[in-house]
Design an enzyme around this catalytic site. Structure first.
Site, PDB file in Angstrom:
ATOM      1  N   TYR A  18       0.679  -1.430   0.103  1.00 38.54           N
ATOM      2  CA  TYR A  18      -0.334  -0.113  -0.433  1.00 38.54           C
ATOM      3  C   TYR A  18       0.993   1.175  -0.311  1.00 38.54           C
ATOM      4  O   TYR A  18       1.786   1.424   0.029  1.00 38.54           O
ATOM      5  CB  TYR A  18      -0.721   0.126   1.228  1.00 38.54           C
ATOM      6  CG  TYR A  18      -1.865  -0.916   1.233  1.00 38.54           C
ATOM      7  CD1 TYR A  18      -2.357  -1.437   0.052  1.00 38.54           C
ATOM      8  CD2 TYR A  18      -3.066  -1.644   2.110  1.00 38.54           C
ATOM      9  CE1 TYR A  18      -2.790  -2.625   0.150  1.00 38.54           C
ATOM     10  CE2 TYR A  18      -4.300  -2.210   2.294  1.00 38.54           C
ATOM     11  CZ  TYR A  18      -3.927  -2.973   1.197  1.00 38.54           C
ATOM     12  OH  TYR A  18      -5.615  -3.709   0.916  1.00 38.54           O
ATOM     13  N   GLN A  26     -10.047 -12.182   2.585  1.00 44.18           N
ATOM     14  CA  GLN A  26     -11.038 -11.161   1.761  1.00 44.18           C
ATOM     15  C   GLN A  26     -10.286 -10.963   0.944  1.00 44.18           C
ATOM     16  O   GLN A  26      -9.764 -11.063  -0.223  1.00 44.18           O
ATOM     17  CB  GLN A  26      -9.372  -9.645   2.528  1.00 44.18           C
ATOM     18  CG  GLN A  26      -9.836  -8.245   2.063  1.00 44.18           C
ATOM     19  CD  GLN A  26      -8.900  -7.324   2.647  1.00 44.18           C
ATOM     20  OE1 GLN A  26      -8.299  -6.296   2.327  1.00 44.18           O
ATOM     21  NE2 GLN A  26      -8.344  -7.507   4.023  1.00 44.18           N
ATOM     22  N   LEU A  60     -17.914  -1.064  -1.430  1.00 42.84           N
ATOM     23  CA  LEU A  60     -18.696   0.355  -1.919  1.00 42.84           C
ATOM     24  C   LEU A  60     -18.124   0.445  -3.078  1.00 42.84           C
ATOM     25  O   LEU A  60     -18.595   1.557  -3.674  1.00 42.84           O
ATOM     26  CB  LEU A  60     -18.863   1.997  -1.524  1.00 42.84           C
ATOM     27  CG  LEU A  60     -19.241   1.804   0.164  1.00 42.84           C
ATOM     28  CD1 LEU A  60     -18.719   3.532   0.836  1.00 42.84           C
ATOM     29  CD2 LEU A  60     -20.218   1.352   0.327  1.00 42.84           C
TER      30      LEU A  60
END
Length: 297
Positions: free
Chosen positions: A54, A181, A213
């Site tokens: 990340y 995940q 989302l």
């Protein structure tokens, strides 16, 4: 906030704060990150999702700088991170190609690097980030077991694995894999019928859902059938479209844990609002049908 038991020694909050965009904020100071963490903790969101990759391998260091400034936060958090992806950026800029590495050497090196960057003594949950088509499952499984036995990692899971990838790795491990995940949302609803969620649900393994989302795509077309269905339910429940979209996942009996990431403090303060909603079966299917674009068979 309710909590979900992943292992006898590890529970996570029902909503997880995703830190993949931590480095995208205009303010990446330790003090500003502390505000985000405290806004989560105030709602009972204690679980925080990281990955070595990340922020071009920079997000873990940002969290570490915050924890160095505010070490009292660590005891209130469960820290999740991932390893296994090598991309030609950041500390791996010399790589000739993007590739996966689930070798014991890389797992050990990645765990040590993550611990050092975040300034912590133990990773609460380590995930293998992607299924590796070149994986030696015996070597990988033994290395992951070693990380748990050493105390450097509390629990092990995977990310983006198909059921056959999951069972292959698990077959070579003593430590139970405690989550997968995967991408799941009103828009990315294939896991509800392709076996990904059923596989985990059968085994009592709570899935984690990234991009719950739809990466913001849910809000790109307010005139779409999906948005209208969410908006209708939100109006009926005096809530919001994002909260309904998250509640739609949480309502599922598989025990899905959505991973929500935003740098907006006001939005962070409302992440738990989805837990106040109750969707009945027909409402769930109204939203599902709108996503399918057709009636179910």
């Amino acid at each position: 906030m309710t909590r979900t038991q992943l292992t006898p020694a590890l529970t996570l909050s029902s909503i997880i704060y995703g830190m993949w965009r931590l480095g995208d904020d205009a303010d990446t100071s330790p003090a500003h990150i502390q505000v985000k963490i405290e806004a989560c903790l105030a709602q009972g969101i204690t679980s925080f999702d990281q990955a070595d990759i990340y922020g071009d391998y920079g997000a873990e260091a940002l969290l570490g700088a915050c924890l160095k400034q505010a070490p009292h936060l660590r005891d209130q958090m469960e820290i999740i991170t991932k390893c296994g992806i090598i991309a030609p950026v950041g500390r791996h800029a010399a790589a000739r190609v993007k590739y996966y590495d689930t070798s014991p050497e890389h797992i050990r090196e990645s765990v040590e690097h993550s611990l050092r960057l975040m300034g912590i003594e133990q990773i609460d949950l380590l995930l293998i980030h992607r299924p590796d088509p070149f994986m030696d499952h015996h070597a990988t499984g033994a290395a992951l077991d070693e990380m748990v036995k050493s105390g450097k990692v509390r629990a092990i899971g995977v990310s983006n694995f198909k059921p056959h990838d999951f069972t292959l790795l698990q077959s070579a491990m003593q430590t139970p894999l405690c989550t997968n995940q995967i991408e799941a949302s009103v828009l990315a609803h294939a896991p509800f019928t392709n076996g990904d969620i059923a596989f985990l649900q059968e085994r009592g393994i709570p899935p984690m859902a990234w991009s719950p989302l739809g990466g913001g795509a849910l809000f790109g077309d307010a005139g779409s059938a999906v948005y209208k269905a969410l908006e209708k339910t939100a109006h009926a429940l005096d809530s919001s479209v994002p909260a309904v979209a998250i509640a739609w996942l949480i309502e599922h009996p598989a025990g899905i844990l959505p991973v929500l990431g935003t740098n907006n403090i006001d939005r962070i303060k409302t992440l738990s609002s989805a837990l106040d909603l109750k969707l009945d079966r027909q409402t769930w299917f109204e939203i599902y049908t709108s996503a399918l674009g057709r009636d179910i068979a």
